[in-house]
Design a protein around this motif. Structure first.
Motif, PDB file in Angstrom:
ATOM      1  N   SER A 169       0.808  -1.210  -0.090  1.00 12.65           N
ATOM      2  CA  SER A 169      -0.012   0.147  -0.006  1.00 12.65           C
ATOM      3  C   SER A 169       0.920   1.217  -0.015  1.00 12.65           C
ATOM      4  CB  SER A 169      -0.929   0.135   1.244  1.00 12.65           C
ATOM      5  OG  SER A 169      -1.987  -0.849   1.251  1.00 12.65           O
ATOM      6  N   LEU A 170       0.656   2.215  -0.875  1.00 13.96           N
ATOM      7  CA  LEU A 170       1.051   3.457  -0.709  1.00 13.96           C
ATOM      8  C   LEU A 170       0.094   4.464  -0.314  1.00 13.96           C
ATOM      9  CD1 LEU A 170       3.388   4.079  -3.860  1.00 13.96           C
ATOM     10  CD2 LEU A 170       4.004   4.148  -1.689  1.00 13.96           C
ATOM     11  N   LEU A 171       0.598   5.343   0.455  1.00 15.45           N
ATOM     12  CA  LEU A 171      -0.355   6.319   1.309  1.00 15.45           C
ATOM     13  C   LEU A 171       0.489   7.897   1.089  1.00 15.45           C
ATOM     14  CD1 LEU A 171      -1.029   3.446   2.846  1.00 15.45           C
ATOM     15  CD2 LEU A 171      -1.723   5.080   4.509  1.00 15.45           C
ATOM     16  N   ASN A 220      -3.978   9.078   3.092  1.00 15.69           N
ATOM     17  CA  ASN A 220      -4.998   8.570   2.183  1.00 15.69           C
ATOM     18  C   ASN A 220      -4.350   7.539   1.097  1.00 15.69           C
ATOM     19  OD1 ASN A 220      -7.047  10.480   2.885  1.00 15.69           O
ATOM     20  ND2 ASN A 220      -5.873  12.074   2.023  1.00 15.69           N
ATOM     21  N   SER A 221      -5.109   6.433   0.746  1.00 20.94           N
ATOM     22  CA  SER A 221      -4.514   5.316   0.058  1.00 20.94           C
ATOM     23  C   SER A 221      -4.401   5.912  -1.266  1.00 20.94           C
ATOM     24  CB  SER A 221      -5.511   4.192   0.099  1.00 20.94           C
ATOM     25  OG  SER A 221      -4.943   3.197  -0.698  1.00 20.94           O
ATOM     26  N   LEU A 222      -3.309   5.712  -1.990  1.00 21.08           N
ATOM     27  CA  LEU A 222      -2.827   6.171  -3.175  1.00 21.08           C
ATOM     28  C   LEU A 222      -2.841   4.839  -4.172  1.00 21.08           C
ATOM     29  CD1 LEU A 222      -1.987   8.566  -5.161  1.00 21.08           C
ATOM     30  CD2 LEU A 222       0.339   7.833  -4.378  1.00 21.08           C
ATOM     31  N   GLN A 278       8.238  -3.732  -8.996  1.00 22.80           N
ATOM     32  CA  GLN A 278       7.175  -3.463 -10.115  1.00 22.80           C
ATOM     33  C   GLN A 278       6.145  -2.285  -9.358  1.00 22.80           C
ATOM     34  OE1 GLN A 278       4.592  -6.417 -11.394  1.00 22.80           O
ATOM     35  NE2 GLN A 278       4.715  -5.486 -13.398  1.00 22.80           N
ATOM     36  N   PHE A 279       5.989  -2.569  -8.044  1.00 20.38           N
ATOM     37  CA  PHE A 279       4.801  -1.672  -7.420  1.00 20.38           C
ATOM     38  C   PHE A 279       5.338  -0.396  -7.419  1.00 20.38           C
ATOM     39  CE2 PHE A 279       2.743  -0.103  -3.512  1.00 20.38           C
ATOM     40  CZ  PHE A 279       1.501  -0.082  -4.078  1.00 20.38           C
ATOM     41  N   VAL A 280       6.475  -0.298  -6.720  1.00 25.25           N
ATOM     42  CA  VAL A 280       6.983   1.139  -6.369  1.00 25.25           C
ATOM     43  C   VAL A 280       7.715   1.945  -7.529  1.00 25.25           C
ATOM     44  CG1 VAL A 280       7.470   0.560  -4.232  1.00 25.25           C
ATOM     45  CG2 VAL A 280       9.207   0.254  -5.679  1.00 25.25           C
ATOM     46  N   ALA A 281       7.839   1.188  -8.758  1.00 29.88           N
ATOM     47  CA  ALA A 281       8.381   1.640  -9.950  1.00 29.88           C
ATOM     48  C   ALA A 281       7.817   3.076 -10.364  1.00 29.88           C
ATOM     49  CB  ALA A 281       8.554   0.770 -11.207  1.00 29.88           C
ATOM     50  N   PRO A 282       6.397   3.127 -10.515  1.00 33.89           N
ATOM     51  CA  PRO A 282       5.692   4.244 -10.916  1.00 33.89           C
ATOM     52  C   PRO A 282       5.867   5.696 -10.277  1.00 33.89           C
ATOM     53  CG  PRO A 282       4.200   2.362 -11.229  1.00 33.89           C
ATOM     54  CD  PRO A 282       5.574   2.016 -10.398  1.00 33.89           C
ATOM     55  N   TYR A 283       6.425   5.305  -8.983  1.00 30.88           N
ATOM     56  CA  TYR A 283       6.605   6.468  -7.978  1.00 30.88           C
ATOM     57  C   TYR A 283       8.132   7.010  -7.833  1.00 30.88           C
ATOM     58  CZ  TYR A 283       1.819   4.721  -7.768  1.00 30.88           C
ATOM     59  OH  TYR A 283       0.325   4.240  -7.876  1.00 30.88           O
ATOM     60  N   LYS A 284       8.992   6.240  -8.641  1.00 28.48           N
ATOM     61  CA  LYS A 284      10.372   6.443  -8.506  1.00 28.48           C
ATOM     62  C   LYS A 284      10.484   7.868  -8.418  1.00 28.48           C
ATOM     63  CE  LYS A 284      11.580   6.009 -13.325  1.00 28.48           C
ATOM     64  NZ  LYS A 284      12.126   5.163 -14.099  1.00 28.48           N
ATOM     65  N   SER A 337      15.814   0.531  -5.253  1.00 35.52           N
ATOM     66  CA  SER A 337      15.789   1.731  -6.013  1.00 35.52           C
ATOM     67  C   SER A 337      14.771   2.832  -5.541  1.00 35.52           C
ATOM     68  CB  SER A 337      15.516   1.356  -7.438  1.00 35.52           C
ATOM     69  OG  SER A 337      14.117   0.585  -7.430  1.00 35.52           O
ATOM     70  N   ALA A 338      14.069   2.475  -4.344  1.00 33.85           N
ATOM     71  CA  ALA A 338      12.932   3.419  -4.088  1.00 33.85           C
ATOM     72  C   ALA A 338      13.442   4.088  -2.844  1.00 33.85           C
ATOM     73  CB  ALA A 338      11.769   2.657  -4.109  1.00 33.85           C
ATOM     74  N   ILE A 339      14.060   3.577  -1.761  1.00 33.17           N
ATOM     75  CA  ILE A 339      13.968   4.062  -0.396  1.00 33.17           C
ATOM     76  C   ILE A 339      15.373   3.627   0.277  1.00 33.17           C
ATOM     77  CG2 ILE A 339      12.824   2.060   0.543  1.00 33.17           C
ATOM     78  CD1 ILE A 339      11.694   4.001   2.565  1.00 33.17           C
ATOM     79  N   ASP A 340      15.836   4.315   0.783  1.00 29.49           N
ATOM     80  CA  ASP A 340      17.095   4.087   1.883  1.00 29.49           C
ATOM     81  C   ASP A 340      16.745   3.001   2.576  1.00 29.49           C
ATOM     82  OD1 ASP A 340      19.298   4.320   3.595  1.00 29.49           O
ATOM     83  OD2 ASP A 340      20.015   5.608   2.042  1.00 29.49           O
TER      84      ASP A 340
END
Length: 453
Positions: free
Chosen positions: A19-21, A25-27, A45-51, A211-214
């Motif tokens: 889940s991305l919030l 709020n749920s995104l 793959q899930f986090v790729a569009p939000y890089k 690739s998305a978060i430290d």
């Protein structure tokens, strides 16, 4: 400037949720079926569009498959105990569940009294001899359970030091005021058993988020609602983390929560805590929200009882290969009764997985069992509806009897199939928009982190 995002991840036995919030709020949400999809690749793959957006923090609840609680599947662990109590763990558990191979059970002649006085000093030669045997057996982990070590840990620390100098990973019971030695020891033994699997899953999650978060911004949640990162021996607490998150993230705290998940149906009491888990291996010291696992579960087997009538077994069928409607399963389960319901095929994680051939195989199996039942009902539609009604009524009755508050909230991915029976209850609220485990993990994780700062 765009708002930073929070990521919630909940890994279960057979499914993982993401889940991305944004501002609570749920995104975006996604559920993956782990027997068909890779955890690392799915998360990447899930986090790729939000890089291009900033994911500020990630919060993870991690539950390993129950079958891996068996030492034969998760690796060998040597157990070293005070002489005379080396069999306590086996005695307090069930004969079918053991936490180590008998060849890896050792005892040492040492004794510390209840008041902390040393009655029989620990001989280092004994520990060194056991270390040599353990290494010869190619075992890498040692679990130490010494009597009254919580009062005086001098022998425990000495043995730990010797084993570590030999290159072995050592597990010791957590320090606590709990006088029940076995519940502390069982938790220690389970932590040791699960440590390898837990480390592998953490590594896979770190790689999926690389690739998305430290890494320093990735936090894991335990059953007490506390956060941790690289600390070890938190495996048992993680088994109940997602359910605790569901209760803790509900800020009102004035109603019990009936969570109808794909893997489990559980009744959570957000305002009450319990300090022990009555596991198949005996009592385990673990702080968690008061939770009741219902007798009706989504993958309970279907069978004939001693009267030749249809009933549900006490054993859940695994999601690997899964219920028959997925096409691979060979045993009927409760969810197969809803295989013709379009709502089932629309549930996240099950999309495009419902097999027409599997549904027909289930119907054939149900009809075959009906012919040898005392009812001999060959009307499949009628039989299916009767069994659906039986399961839902049992679920509703048990949740009514077991809940700790007058009010009840019903949520989870299977709520659309099972929650209709609660609609006429004025004290029950059905949450139409699913409040999933990964979302609650993110919400409570953010609150816990804020409170810790």
């Amino acid at each position: 400037m765009q708002n930073s995002l929070l990521l919630g991840v909940s890994v279960g036995d057979s499914f993982a949720e993401f889940s991305l919030l944004s501002d609570s709020n749920s995104l975006a949400q996604k559920r993956v079926y782990l027997s068909r999809e890779n955890l690392k690749a799915s998360l990447t793959q899930f986090v790729a569009p939000y890089k291009d957006q900033q994911i500020a923090k990630a919060f993870i609840s991690l539950r390993v498959p129950k079958k891996l609680l068996d030492h034969r599947l998760s690796g060998s662990v040597a157990h070293v105990s005070t002489e005379g109590v080396e069999h306590w763990l086996n005695i307090c558990g069930s004969p079918e569940h053991t936490l180590t191979n008998k060849d890896l059970q050792f005892s040492v002649r040492e004794r510390i009294l209840a008041d902390g006085q040393i009655e029989l000093p620990l001989q280092t030669e004994e520990i060194e001899a056991i270390a040599a045997k353990v290494q010869l057996m190619d075992c890498k982990k040692v679990c130490l359970n010494f009597l009254h070590s919580a009062t005086n840990p001098v022998h425990l620390e000495l043995a730990k030091k010797i084993f570590q100098e030999k290159g072995l990973e050592v597990f010791v019971p957590e320090k606590s005021d709990n006088p029940h030695e076995v519940s502390r020891w069982t938790k220690n033994a389970l932590n040791a058993t699960l440590s390898g699997v837990f480390a592998e899953l953490k590594s896979e999650l770190y790689a999926g988020l690389e690739s998305a978060i430290d890494k320093k911004d990735i936090h894991f949640l335990d059953s007490a609602g506390d956060l941790f990162q690289d600390e070890t021996q938190r495996e048992v607490g993680s088994l109940f983390a997602s359910l605790s998150a569901l209760g803790l993230a509900d800020s009102s705290n004035n109603a019990d929560i009936l969570y109808l998940g794909l893997e489990q149906f559980a009744l959570i009491s957000p305002s009450q805590w319990e300090s022990a888990w009555q596991s198949p291996w005996g009592p385990v010291e673990v702080r968690r929200l008061k939770t009741h696992t219902l007798g009706i579960q989504p993958t309970l087997g279907i069978q004939l009882n001693s009267f030749g009538r249809f009933d549900f077994s006490n054993q859940q069928e695994a999601w690997e290969p899964g219920p028959m409607f997925l096409g691979r399963g060979q045993k009927m389960s409760l969810l197969d009764l809803w295989s013709d319901n379009n709502k089932l095929s629309k549930i996240s994680g099950l999309e495009d997985r419902v097999s027409a051939q599997g549904i027909q195989r289930f119907k054939n199996a149900l009809l075959t069992l009906s012919k040898i039942s005392s009812l001999r009902d060959t009307d499949l539609h009628h039989l299916t509806k009767e069994l659906q009604s039986l399961s839902v009524q049992r679920l509703a009755m048990e949740s009514r009897l077991r809940r700790q508050t007058k009010k009840l909230k019903v949520t989870g991915p299977l709520a659309p199939l099972f929650a209709n029976i609660f609609k006429k209850d004025p004290h029950t609220t059905i949450i139409e928009q699913e409040f999933c485990e990964s979302e609650s993990t993110a919400l409570w994780g953010a609150q816990a982190l804020k409170g810790a700062l």
